[in-house]
Design a protein around this motif. Structure first.
Motif, short mmCIF file in Angstrom:
data_model
loop_
_atom_site.label_atom_id
_atom_site.label_comp_id
_atom_site.label_asym_id
_atom_site.label_seq_id
_atom_site.Cartn_x
_atom_site.Cartn_y
_atom_site.Cartn_z
N UNK A 70 2.70 5.73 -6.07
CA UNK A 70 2.36 5.67 -7.49
C UNK A 70 1.17 6.57 -7.79
N UNK A 71 0.22 6.63 -6.87
CA UNK A 71 -0.91 7.55 -7.04
C UNK A 71 -0.43 9.00 -7.09
N UNK B 259 1.86 -1.14 -10.91
CA UNK B 259 0.70 -1.36 -10.06
C UNK B 259 0.16 -2.78 -10.25
N UNK B 260 0.10 -3.23 -11.49
CA UNK B 260 -0.42 -4.57 -11.77
C UNK B 260 0.48 -5.64 -11.16
N UNK C 183 1.75 -9.87 -6.97
CA UNK C 183 2.72 -10.57 -6.13
C UNK C 183 2.46 -10.36 -4.65
N UNK C 184 1.59 -9.43 -4.33
CA UNK C 184 1.29 -9.14 -2.92
C UNK C 184 0.62 -10.36 -2.27
N UNK D 3 0.80 -1.22 0.00
CA UNK D 3 0.00 0.00 0.00
C UNK D 3 0.84 1.29 0.00
N UNK D 4 1.96 1.37 0.77
CA UNK D 4 2.76 2.61 0.69
C UNK D 4 3.29 2.88 -0.72
#
Length: 691
Positions: free
Chosen positions: A228-229, A266-267, A272-273, A222-223
């Motif tokens: 990226x946002x 992002x994808x 992988x998360x 998330x960080x």
């Protein structure tokens, strides 16, 4: 399909590539646009996998072998992402690969992936498959039953490496001097591009350490996604800044690359998360289709232009749409003003036509003649602009961009339905403004040319052109005996290009800060003074595009005929205003003894030339303006019925604007007497008398 799955059960994993290629060939529909057949193939595969555990295990085994034994990084970092090269290098590279494709590498997953989906239309039928069918196939694979952790970890390591490459590239692109120049705030504050790279490298290092311990990381992504946002927010600000400060092909190229790297990172991060994510299946589907599409279109030259010139095309047409506002008469006074402006241009065109005929009569060398023809047109059009006159055929390239901008604004306000009344009203205004501009050009060009020819004949004793040249001029006006309409279409293309050139130079003036640099020239300030230098810079800022467009348009009109002659091709131009002037010169050459059939045919030819000039330039300009806003002609279809309805109801509004309603002057309301003041005055008078 079932036979291939049975072969997979007993076949060694070395045949994984060949078996998967056969499986994809079996699923591929004969018609790439057949969505039903594509969905049926996926559903059939899902059914077979659900019915047989051996089929599932064999398919997973071959898939993991194919992934773990190939180099995957290049597929994730290069496919569908512009490389670190200039626009022109990318263009020449694609041209070279189309002529001589690169060597196939069996151990590169990128090449294997391209070989599996080797048909150039594979992405079409893959996009036609419904999400339900894809999700059913994913559930039928039973990936949670897989126990080959070695192959899975090899794939994870390569995905991590791909993320690292993408992150490093993104941080480098975000600090490009051209991007920093467009957004100076990125130098004063910590760049999100640099910060995301730091966070990503730390996450990858932690992920690798936990894999060594045969576990999964306890940190989430998330960080990094937040950073990226922030990069994406900066991208939006850069685009808004470009709308004010101009843009170039190089800047557009960098912005497109940033967006592509953000989306791919992002994808991969979400895939992988280890944290459960309900959108992960959707990401796999979207990623697969995107990779197939990029692989199928990797050598398409059109895509390079579409991706790298989209913002530039938008800026060019945006400048043209702002200019187009001045070519649309709202009221009857503006409509009459357009007539006067067009009439002034008609006077100048009469003299320009004379110079063209005299230059041709001199029989100078061909190349020099073409240059003089072009300079005559170019300098004449520039003079018309500087005197604030109007050439009617210059309007469509500008007004089409304004119409496209209105369609775009309407579609943003309401995705379901455009404001047809507003848009139809705009087009009606454009049509009647165009009509009166043509009338103004022709109404003055013909009598001025006639007066010039008669004065020349009186003073010199001979007309400006002889009978042979007059025959040639009349022949060129005939829509039947000559290629007048085709040549008018060529002139329409030149008008369209002139509109693009105008927008390009307006954008260039802003992007390169040409007016500010001119105003700061030391020698110019010394020569004319600081205030005059600023006025000159302001004039160039507002008129550089128009002057450049007129100059190039004139040179194109003057030289195309010579180019056609040198190439042996029937290429020339016909312009309505000049054609009407040539009719006057031909009439004087024949001492007005022209058969009425010839006059009628010439008038018909002039009308068709004008219509073709307008239709071609307007159609091309509208097409580019719509494409730059990612719209199609489908968005304009509802307009046709509305315009027909308006024409049948009131055809006069397409030619003459309605009178403005007189302002209603309200009668003054008589003020009522103030009773309190009256009483006070009465009391004051009584006291005076009593005293």
């Amino acid at each position: 399909m079932e036979a291939i799955l049975r072969t997979m059960v007993s076949a060694p994993t070395d045949r994984a590539f060949d078996l998967f290629r056969e499986l994809v060939d079996t699923m591929r529909p004969r018609d790439h646009a057949d969505a039903v057949a594509a969905n049926n193939a996926v559903q059939a595969l899902a059914y077979l996998l659900e019915q047989s555990g051996d089929f599932r295990a064999a398919l997973r085994r071959h898939m993991l072998h194919l992934l773990s034994t190939r180099k995957q990084v290049q597929l994730y970092t290069d496919t569908g992402i512009l490389s670190n090269e200039t626009f022109y290098t990318a263009l020449t590279r694609r041209i070279g690969y189309r002529v001589l494709p690169p060597v196939f590498n069996r151990y590169s997953l990128k090449d294997v992936f391209g070989a599996l989906f080797h048909k150039k239309t594979d992405y079409v039928w893959l996009e036609a498959i419904s999400r339900e069918a894809w999700l059913a196939l994913g559930r039928a694979m039973h990936f949670h039953d897989e126990t080959d952790l070695v192959s899975i970890n090899k794939t994870r390591v390569q995905v991590l490496e791909a993320i690292q490459v993408l992150s490093c590239r993104l941080s480098a692109i975000g600090l490009e001097p051209e991007l920093v120049r467009n957004n100076p705030d990125i130098e004063r504050f910590e760049s999100p591009f640099v910060r995301q790279n730091v966070e990503t490298l730390a996450y990858i290092e932690h992920y690798r350490r936990t894999m060594i311990d045969e576990a999964l990381p306890d940190e989430d992504v998330r960080p990094i996604l937040v950073l990226l946002d922030q990069c994406e927010e900066w991208l939006t600000k850069a685009k808004k800044s470009a709308a004010k400060n101009g843009i170039s092909v190089g800047l557009t190229y960098h912005l497109v690359r940033i967006y592509q790297h953000i989306e791919r990172m992002r994808m991969l991060l979400l895939l992988i998360d280890p944290v459960p994510n309900p959108d992960k299946a959707e990401l796999v589907i979207d990623g697969l289709v995107a990779l197939v599409r990029a692989e199928n279109r990797k050598y398409r030259i059109r895509d390079v232009f579409a991706e790298n010139t989209s913002l530039l095309a938008l800026q060019v047409t945006e400048h043209a749409s702002h200019t187009g506002e001045h070519y649309i008469a709202e009221t009857r006074s503006e409509w009459l003003g357009m007539f006067r402006s067009a009439a002034g241009a008609g006077v100048i065109v009469g003299f320009m036509a004379l110079l063209k005929l005299l230059t041709a009569k001199a029989h100078i060398p061909l190349l020099l003649e073409a240059i003089l023809f072009g300079l005559n047109y170019a300098l004449g059009f520039m003079l018309i602009h500087m005197l604030h006159f109007t050439i009617a055929t210059k309007q469509p390239a500008m007004t089409a961009a304004k119409i496209a901008a209105t369609i775009h604004a309407g579609s943003k306000r309401n995705r379901q339905r455009l404001d047809l009344d507003e848009l139809a009203g705009l087009i009606v205004k454009v049509v009647r403004t165009q009509f009166i501009a043509i009338v103004g050009n022709v109404a003055l060009a013909m009598p001025v040319a006639l007066l010039i020819a008669m004065t020349w004949n009186w003073y010199f004793g001979v007309p400006p052109v002889d009978a042979a040249k007059a025959d040639h001029l009349l022949h060129d006006l005939s829509p039947i005996a000559s290629l007048a309409v085709f040549h008018a279409a060529i002139a329409g293309c030149c008008l369209f290009l002139a509109g693009l050139i105008s927008g390009y130079y307006d954008n260039k003036a802003i992007y390169n800060r040409i007016p500010d640099r001119i105003a700061a020239l030391p020698w110019l300030n010394w020569l004319v003074g600081e205030s005059r230098a600023r006025r000159l810079a302001k004039y160039i800022e507002n008129n550089l595009g128009a002057l450049a467009g007129n100059f190039y348009f004139g040179m194109m009109l003057g030289m195309i005929g010579t180019v056609g002659f040198l190439l042996g091709l029937p290429i020339d131009i016909r312009h309505i205003t000049f054609s009407s002037a040539y009719l006057s010169f031909a009439a004087v050459a024949y001492n007005f003894q022209l058969d009425w059939h010839i006059v009628a045919m010439s008038v018909l030819g002039i009308a068709l030339i004008g219509m073709t000039n307008l239709a071609v330039s307007f159609g091309l300009a509208l097409w580019v303006a719509l494409r730059s806003r990612k719209l199609t002609f489908q968005a304009t279809k509802p307009l046709l019925g509305e315009l027909v309805r308006r024409f049948l109801k009131n055809p006069a509004q397409f030619f003459v604007p309605p009178r403005s309603p007189k302002p209603v002057v309200e009668a003054p309301v008589p003020s009522l007497p103030n009773h309190q003041e009256t009483v006070r005055e009465w009391v004051r008078l009584r006291r005076q008398r009593a005293g």
